[in-house]
Write an enzyme that holds these catalytic residues in place. Structure first.
Site, PDB file in Angstrom:
ATOM      1  CG  ASN A 107      -1.982   1.074   1.161  1.00 44.34           C
ATOM      2  OD1 ASN A 107      -1.943   1.936   0.287  1.00 44.34           O
ATOM      3  ND2 ASN A 107      -2.917   1.021   2.085  1.00 44.34           N
ATOM      4  CG  ASN A 141      -4.800   4.955  -3.815  1.00 46.28           C
ATOM      5  OD1 ASN A 141      -4.736   4.072  -2.981  1.00 46.28           O
ATOM      6  ND2 ASN A 141      -3.915   5.072  -4.792  1.00 46.28           N
ATOM      7  CG  ASP A 142      -6.066   2.460   1.372  1.00 40.41           C
ATOM      8  OD1 ASP A 142      -5.267   2.407   0.412  1.00 40.41           O
ATOM      9  OD2 ASP A 142      -5.727   2.248   2.547  1.00 40.41           O
ATOM     10  N   GLY A 151      -5.973  -2.486   0.005  1.00 44.88           N
ATOM     11  CA  GLY A 151      -5.325  -1.195  -0.181  1.00 44.88           C
ATOM     12  C   GLY A 151      -4.033  -1.199  -0.973  1.00 44.88           C
ATOM     13  CG  ASP A 169      -1.255   1.836  -3.738  1.00 46.36           C
ATOM     14  OD1 ASP A 169      -0.054   1.513  -3.731  1.00 46.36           O
ATOM     15  OD2 ASP A 169      -1.746   2.626  -2.894  1.00 46.36           O
ATOM     16  CG  ASP A 190      -9.111 -14.474 -16.736  1.00 45.33           C
ATOM     17  OD1 ASP A 190      -8.519 -15.170 -15.895  1.00 45.33           O
ATOM     18  OD2 ASP A 190     -10.347 -14.344 -16.769  1.00 45.33           O
ATOM     19  CD  GLU A 225      -6.861 -18.946 -16.453  1.00 43.76           C
ATOM     20  OE1 GLU A 225      -6.806 -19.324 -15.273  1.00 43.76           O
ATOM     21  OE2 GLU A 225      -7.724 -18.140 -16.866  1.00 43.76           O
TER      22      GLU A 225
END
Length: 609
Positions: A130, A135-136, A155, A157, A322, A351
């Site tokens: 974090n 910006n949490d 949190g 980032d 993905d 994937e």
């Protein structure tokens, strides 16, 4: 008066055009066709024109009047410029929109993607560090930070990643792959990022688009690479376009939600039921992830342009895609080809979570297996899930049998003939969706065996954040347990494993081994692109060689629970004229003409002299 009129026109344009995507583009692209999506209330009613004699080759209006798709030809634009789109009604201009074509970076099309010379470090950003607690939580996003909730946002980032790039590099990693960073505005479980709600903007709880560009820049200053986790199969139910679909068939509908059966084999099973195939390909991955319809040309082109935009904008070195094999296979093939046509040396790993080498090889570019059905995915790389399957149990199998013990690893590579390019396969012991390796092997020696294997075989090795310090986790307790916060990433953490002095003794042992191993690998071209010769395991001891014309590395893995001594004569065709070997992990010297003794659950990596 003119200024007032201009102001009124600008205000009207802002009211009419809520979004333009892509938000800007680049001059001088190989494919000059650019399809702009204009979104705004009843925008489809207008007649559109563009400045500078740029041809409009197509205008598509859909059943939703809030969308207008405008295709232009940019082949005669080689430099940065700003175009003006005018929207008219009854031959009178109602408003205009400025659109920027930017200059490309020099040699942007020739960028070299990640390859077997790299080591990929996989990060779940919310759980890594974090760097900016401010910006949490943000007003624009629903889910708030709650570090006590294993399935909540914690949190981590982009700044937290940037702050620890020196640490990442010290592990021997050369490439960073983050799970998705674009906005995911789900009310719960949004930290994983796979239910994206805006694919042109970074989630504000991770930072800004500018922060992502800074991450890219900082990596490149270190001669490191950046891989973006791209999702072609689905978006999140909170995506703004899902809330106001351009067309009914933008997503697959049954009507509405239909659950995938996850049976990817229906994509190529010659005896498949069409209904079974439909519920694999068209079914939703989960209820909050509407399934995108890649067979719709508007959807497909949107995804192609979004992917190319991120490559240019963030100076990317690769994609991990993905749920690649859940997509419409013809549509995803066109998506992949469009990107690799534009960037011939760019790498994309898909994937393809299957448990049979032939089925996985089907999805790699120029597969002879796919060619049986006249199919080519154009996908450069797949993930070696069959090797992962073997790693998940093999080092606990002390007593070998016909199909137990280290023979499982040998048999995995026997099938390399199925792959068009086995050296471009991603190899790994764990990732963000699997059990932590520490759950299978809460034992440093077995971890060392797995990492030695990953570091020395063909392919592109991938580490999962925290492996290098022995981070624990059990998927049976939920995904949150395999995605713990990295110790030291949050102010107030008692244990700071980012710092050599802050690591526990156990963390130090894991880290020192991992760092030495993968930093050694960085400069070993014989490992990056050498050939492989493997020998049938005997008594649970596996020996293989990575070699080229100039070098040879002999790898010995004793998977037994007892010390083993064996002669080396049967390896002579690989040993050739080499006389000695030095173990890169311990600096011990071995005479290749004498019997070799290897301790239980121990590996040797011998540089031959």
């Amino acid at each position: 008066m003119k200024k007032l009129l201009l102001l009124l026109i600008c205000c009207q344009a802002l009211a009419q055009v809520q979004k333009t995507e892509p938000p800007f583009w680049y001059a001088g692209m190989k494919n000059p066709r650019l399809q702009l999506m204009f979104y705004g209330e009843s925008i489809g009613q207008y007649v559109v024109a563009v400045s500078d004699h740029v041809p409009i080759t197509d205008v598509t209006r859909t059943g939703n009047p809030n969308y207008l798709f405008v295709t232009i030809d940019t082949k005669n634009i080689s430099k940065a410029t700003t175009l003006t789109f005018s929207f008219s009604e009854k031959k009178k201009t109602v408003f205009t929109v400025k659109y920027e074509l930017r200059a490309r970076e020099k040699n942007a099309a020739l960028r070299k993607g990640f390859d077997a010379s790299d080591v990929v470090y996989l990060i779940m950003p919310d759980r890594f560090a974090n760097g900016n607690p401010a910006n949490d939580n943000t007003p624009a996003t629903i889910e708030k930070a709650d570090r006590s909730n294993p399935s909540g946002r914690h949190g981590g980032d982009i700044k937290g990643i940037i702050d620890h790039l020196d640490y990442i590099q010290s592990t021997g990693a050369t490439t960073v792959w983050n799970t998705p960073l674009c906005e995911d505005n789900d009310p719960r479980g949004s930290y994983h990022g796979y239910a994206q709600s805006d694919v042109y903007n970074i989630d504000p709880r991770y930072g800004t688009n500018a922060d992502y560009l800074q991450l890219s820049s900082e990596l490149h200053k270190r001669n490191m690479k950046l891989v973006l986790d791209y999702v072609t199969n689905h978006w999140g139910s909170e995506h703004w376009m899902i809330k106001d679909l351009p067309t009914y068939d933008w997503i697959h509908q049954f009507p509405g939600y239909g659950q995938s059966n996850y049976r990817m084999t229906t994509q190529f099973d010659p005896n498949h039921s069409e209904n079974d195939k439909k519920f694999c390909v068209d079914g939703w991955f989960v209820k909050t992830m509407p399934d995108l319809n890649q067979s719709n040309p508007l959807v497909l082109n949107y995804l192609i342009q979004n992917a190319i935009w991120w490559i240019e904008y963030a100076n990317l070195d690769g994609f991990r895609v993905d749920t690649y094999s859940y997509c419409d296979k013809e549509g995803i093939s066109k998506w992949t080809k469009a990107i690799t046509d534009e960037y011939p040396y760019f790498n994309i790993v898909g994937e393809v979570w299957m448990h049979d080498q032939a089925q996985m090889a089907y999805w790699q570019k120029d597969s002879k297996i796919g060619a049986i059905q006249n199919y080519n995915s154009y996908l450069p790389s797949v993930m070696d899930f069959t090797l992962h399957d073997a790693i998940s149990s093999v080092f606990n199998e002390d007593k070998p049998s016909w199909d137990k013990g280290i023979i499982k690893v040998y048999e995995n590579f026997v099938n390399d003939f199925l792959y068009p390019n086995p050296n471009s396969i991603l190899v790994f012991a764990e990732n963000h969706d699997t059990q932590r390796i520490s759950h299978w092997y809460p034992d440093l020696n077995k971890y060392k065996l797995a990492m030695t294997l990953i570091a020395t075989i063909r392919g592109i090795p991938q580490l999962y954040y925290g492996s290098e310090i022995g981070m624990e986790g059990n998927k049976d307790k939920g995904d949150g347990d395999i995605r713990h916060d990295f110790p030291g990433g949050w102010t107030g953490d008692e244990n700071n494993a980012f710092s050599a002095t802050g690591r526990t003794e156990t963390q130090k042992q894991y880290f020192d081994f991992t760092s030495k191993l993968f930093n050694w690998r960085k400069n070993k071209t014989v490992i990056h692109n050498g050939k492989t010769m493997q020998f049938l395991p005997e008594d649970n001891v596996y020996v293989y060689f990575r070699y080229n014309d100039a070098e040879s590395v002999m790898v010995v893995i004793n998977n037994s629970d007892a010390q083993k001594t064996f002669g080396t004569a049967r390896f002579n065709e690989a040993i050739r004229n080499f006389k000695t070997g030095k173990d890169v992990l311990t600096d011990a010297d071995f005479d290749l003409g004498q019997p070799m003794t290897v301790d239980a659950k121990t590996a040797l990596i011998l540089e031959l002299k």
